[in-house]
Design a protein around this motif. Structure first.
Motif, PDB file in Angstrom:
ATOM      1  N   GLU A  52      -0.435  12.531  19.373  1.00 35.25           N
ATOM      2  CA  GLU A  52      -1.357  12.218  18.277  1.00 35.25           C
ATOM      3  C   GLU A  52      -0.765  11.179  17.618  1.00 35.25           C
ATOM      4  N   THR A  53      -0.280  10.756  17.594  1.00 35.37           N
ATOM      5  CA  THR A  53       0.649   9.707  16.428  1.00 35.37           C
ATOM      6  C   THR A  53       0.180   7.896  17.585  1.00 35.37           C
ATOM      7  N   HIS A  54       0.450   8.242  19.068  1.00 33.88           N
ATOM      8  CA  HIS A  54       0.678   7.087  19.534  1.00 33.88           C
ATOM      9  C   HIS A  54      -0.280   7.335  20.797  1.00 33.88           C
ATOM     10  N   ASP A  55      -1.343   7.980  20.416  1.00 31.29           N
ATOM     11  CA  ASP A  55      -2.543   7.861  21.687  1.00 31.29           C
ATOM     12  C   ASP A  55      -3.479   6.332  21.172  1.00 31.29           C
ATOM     13  N   ARG A  78       7.096  15.171   9.435  1.00 36.90           N
ATOM     14  CA  ARG A  78       6.161  14.573  11.029  1.00 36.90           C
ATOM     15  C   ARG A  78       4.588  14.560  10.025  1.00 36.90           C
ATOM     16  N   GLY A  79       4.084  15.591   9.419  1.00 38.15           N
ATOM     17  CA  GLY A  79       2.630  15.155   8.655  1.00 38.15           C
ATOM     18  C   GLY A  79       2.430  14.159   7.366  1.00 38.15           C
ATOM     19  N   LEU A  80       3.022  13.814   7.340  1.00 38.83           N
ATOM     20  CA  LEU A  80       3.223  12.438   6.756  1.00 38.83           C
ATOM     21  C   LEU A  80       2.978  11.328   7.936  1.00 38.83           C
ATOM     22  N   TYR A  81       4.128  11.044   8.281  1.00 34.09           N
ATOM     23  CA  TYR A  81       3.471  10.482   9.735  1.00 34.09           C
ATOM     24  C   TYR A  81       2.543  10.474  10.472  1.00 34.09           C
ATOM     25  N   ARG A  82       1.687  10.702  10.872  1.00 32.98           N
ATOM     26  CA  ARG A  82       0.444  11.305  11.484  1.00 32.98           C
ATOM     27  C   ARG A  82      -0.692  11.055  10.516  1.00 32.98           C
ATOM     28  N   GLN A  83      -0.580  11.517   9.580  1.00 34.63           N
ATOM     29  CA  GLN A  83      -1.443  10.451   8.337  1.00 34.63           C
ATOM     30  C   GLN A  83      -1.129   9.269   8.238  1.00 34.63           C
ATOM     31  N   ALA A  84      -0.106   8.845   8.154  1.00 34.01           N
ATOM     32  CA  ALA A  84      -0.153   7.472   7.891  1.00 34.01           C
ATOM     33  C   ALA A  84      -1.101   6.724   9.309  1.00 34.01           C
ATOM     34  N   MET A 100      -0.317   0.213  14.055  1.00 33.57           N
ATOM     35  CA  MET A 100      -1.053  -0.927  13.156  1.00 33.57           C
ATOM     36  C   MET A 100      -1.418  -1.360  13.089  1.00 33.57           C
ATOM     37  N   GLY A 101      -2.859  -1.292  14.048  1.00 34.01           N
ATOM     38  CA  GLY A 101      -3.737  -2.116  14.732  1.00 34.01           C
ATOM     39  C   GLY A 101      -4.904  -2.372  13.422  1.00 34.01           C
ATOM     40  N   LYS A 102      -4.948  -1.130  12.963  1.00 33.42           N
ATOM     41  CA  LYS A 102      -6.224  -1.863  11.885  1.00 33.42           C
ATOM     42  C   LYS A 102      -5.544  -2.153  11.370  1.00 33.42           C
ATOM     43  N   ALA A 103      -4.929  -2.120  10.034  1.00 32.49           N
ATOM     44  CA  ALA A 103      -4.413  -3.346   8.914  1.00 32.49           C
ATOM     45  C   ALA A 103      -3.404  -4.247   9.878  1.00 32.49           C
ATOM     46  N   ILE A 104      -2.581  -4.705  10.347  1.00 30.99           N
ATOM     47  CA  ILE A 104      -2.208  -5.627  10.966  1.00 30.99           C
ATOM     48  C   ILE A 104      -2.477  -6.339  12.624  1.00 30.99           C
ATOM     49  N   PRO A 105      -3.357  -7.508  12.516  1.00 29.70           N
ATOM     50  CA  PRO A 105      -3.574  -8.047  13.380  1.00 29.70           C
ATOM     51  C   PRO A 105      -2.575  -8.536  14.805  1.00 29.70           C
ATOM     52  N   ALA A 106      -1.502  -8.847  13.901  1.00 35.44           N
ATOM     53  CA  ALA A 106      -0.042  -8.978  15.144  1.00 35.44           C
ATOM     54  C   ALA A 106      -0.440  -8.259  16.116  1.00 35.44           C
ATOM     55  N   ALA A 107      -0.751  -6.402  15.494  1.00 31.93           N
ATOM     56  CA  ALA A 107      -0.224  -5.241  17.305  1.00 31.93           C
ATOM     57  C   ALA A 107      -1.356  -5.385  17.880  1.00 31.93           C
ATOM     58  N   MET A 112       0.292  -1.070   0.263  1.00 31.23           N
ATOM     59  CA  MET A 112       0.175   0.060  -0.059  1.00 31.23           C
ATOM     60  C   MET A 112       0.686   0.947  -0.170  1.00 31.23           C
ATOM     61  N   ILE A 113       1.433   1.593   0.594  1.00 30.97           N
ATOM     62  CA  ILE A 113       3.275   2.189   0.501  1.00 30.97           C
ATOM     63  C   ILE A 113       3.633   2.551  -0.499  1.00 30.97           C
TER      64      ILE A 113
END
Length: 313
Positions: A95-98, A31-37, A290-297, A13-14
Motif C-alpha cells: 500500500e505504501t508504494h501503490d 509501520r502504522g506511522l509510515y502508512r499514515q504518512a 510524496m508527490g502530493k507535496a513535492i513536485p520533484a517526485a 510539517m513533520i
C-alpha cells in the motif's frame, strides 16, 4: 543547491506534527506511522488497466503477497519490472508504494510486480533477499503466462528496495539466471557500514537520520559486525561488479545515502556496466512517495519512466 522549498515544508510539517522518531517506536508502531504518512503525502492513485493481487509460492517460507499492475489491455507482451519497496527492511508494504508502482506502469508503459517481502525484525537477513530473488525467478518463469516478455525483465526499488534490486542482480549473475535486462536503483542503500561522508553531512534534520538508520540496521541484521561485509547486505562491497545488467541510479542531494549510491554507480561504470545517474538537487530521502507535496517526485517519475522505456524497448 538550497534545500527544495517543498521538501523543507514537508520537514516542517513533520516537526510541527510532533511525530516521534521511528527509533523510539516498536516496528509495528513504525509501520502504522509510515502508512499514515503516505496517506497524507502521496497523490491519489491513478487508474491503470488492471491491478491484481497475487500470492507467489516460496520454497523457503509462506507464500508472498504481490500486486501486479498492467497499464494497458491487449497488444504485444510488455516488459515487466519487479519492484521492491523501501522502508529499511522493517516498514513499508504494497500500500505504501501503490501510487509509485501505478505511476511507473502508466508512464513507462510496462507491467510492475510489487513484492511484499518479509520484514525484520520478525524475519531478519537474509529473509528479504531470499524473497526478492524467489519473486524475480518466479516472475521470469511466469511472465509469458501473465502476458509479459521474459526477455525484458527488470528489477528495481527505492532505498532498502534499491538495495534488494542490486543484490538480486548480483545473485542472478552468480547463479546463472534469471536473465535481468535492467536494474532501477532509487536512492539505494549499498553499504550498511554507514561510513560515507554524506552519512555525517546529512545525519540529522533531513527526515532519514543516522539514529533511524541504525535502528533499521539493528532490526535487519543479526550480527552487524559480520554481516555488513556480506555483499548480500552491502552490494558496494561485492568484489566484482562485471557482467551486471545496465542500471539507472537516482539519488537525492540531501540524503545520507547519496554518496554510497553514487559510489555504486561509479563502480558499475568502472566494471564496464552501462549506467546512468541523476542526482535530484535540493531533495531529501524518500521523496518519490510524496508527490502530493513535492513536485520533484513527479519529475523524477517521468525521468525513471524515460529510462525504463529506453532500456526495455
Amino acid at each position: 543547491m538550497p534545500l527544495d522549498r517543498h521538501a523543507e515544508a514537508v520537514l516542517e510539517m513533520i516537526r510541527q506534527s510532533g511525530r516521534p522518531p521511528y527509533e523510539t517506536l516498536t516496528p509495528a508502531e513504525a509501520r502504522g506511522l509510515y502508512r499514515q504518512a503516505r496517506e497524507v503525502l502521496a497523490p491519489e492513485p491513478p487508474p491503470v488497466a488492471e491491478v491484481r493481487d497475487l500470492s507467489l509460492p516460496h520454497p523457503a517460507g509462506p507464500a508472498l503477497p504481490t500486486r501486479l499492475y498492467r497499464p494497458q489491455q491487449g497488444g504485444a507482451p510488455l516488459p515487466l519490472l519487479v519492484y521492491f519497496h523501501g522502508g529499511g527492511w522493517v516498514i513499508g508494504d504494497l500500500e505504501t508504494h501503490d501510487v509509485v508502482c501505478r505511476e511507473i506502469a502508466n508512464r513507462a508503459g510496462i507491467g510492475v510486480l510489487s513484492i511484499d517481502y518479509r520484514l525484520a525484525p520478525e524475519h531478519k537477513f537474509p529473509a528479504a533477499v531470499e524473497d526478492a530473488f524467489a519473486a524475480t525467478r518466479w516472475a521470469a518463469k511466469e511472465a509469458p503466462s501473465l502476458g509479459f516478455d521474459p526477455a525484458r525483465l527488470a528489477v528495481g526499488g527505492d532505498s532498502a528496495g534499491g538495495n534488494l534490486a542490486a543484490v538480486v542482480s548480483l545473485l542472478a549473475r552468480e547463479q546463472g539466471g534469471p536473465s535481468i535486462a535492467f536494474q532501477l536503483l532509487i536512492y539505494p542503500a549499498t553499504d550498511l557500514g554507514m561510513t560515507h561522508p554524506s552519512h555525517q553531512r546529512w545525519a540529522e534534520g533531513y527526515l532519514l537520520t543516522r539514529p533511524t538508520m541504525e535502528w533499521f540496521r539493528a532490526h535487519y541484521l543479526t550480527d552487524p559486525t559480520r554481516e555488513i561485509a556480506d555483499w548480500r547486505v552491502s552490494p558496494l562491497r561485492a568484489p566484482d561488479l562485471r557482467g551486471l545488467p545496465p542500471a539507472f541510479v537516482l539519488t537525492a542531494e540531501y540524503d545520507p545515502l547519496v554518496d554510497e549510491g553514487e559510489d555504486y554507480a561509479a563502480r558499475l561504470a568502472a566494471a564496464g556496466v552501462p549506467v546512468a545517474t541523476h542526482r535530484v538537487p535540493g531533495m531529501i530521502h524518500g521523496f518519490l512517495t510524496m508527490g502530493k507535496a513535492i513536485p520533484a517526485a513527479n519529475e523524477a517519475l517521468g525521468l525513471i519512466a524515460e529510462r525504463l522505456r529506453a532500456a526495455l524497448a
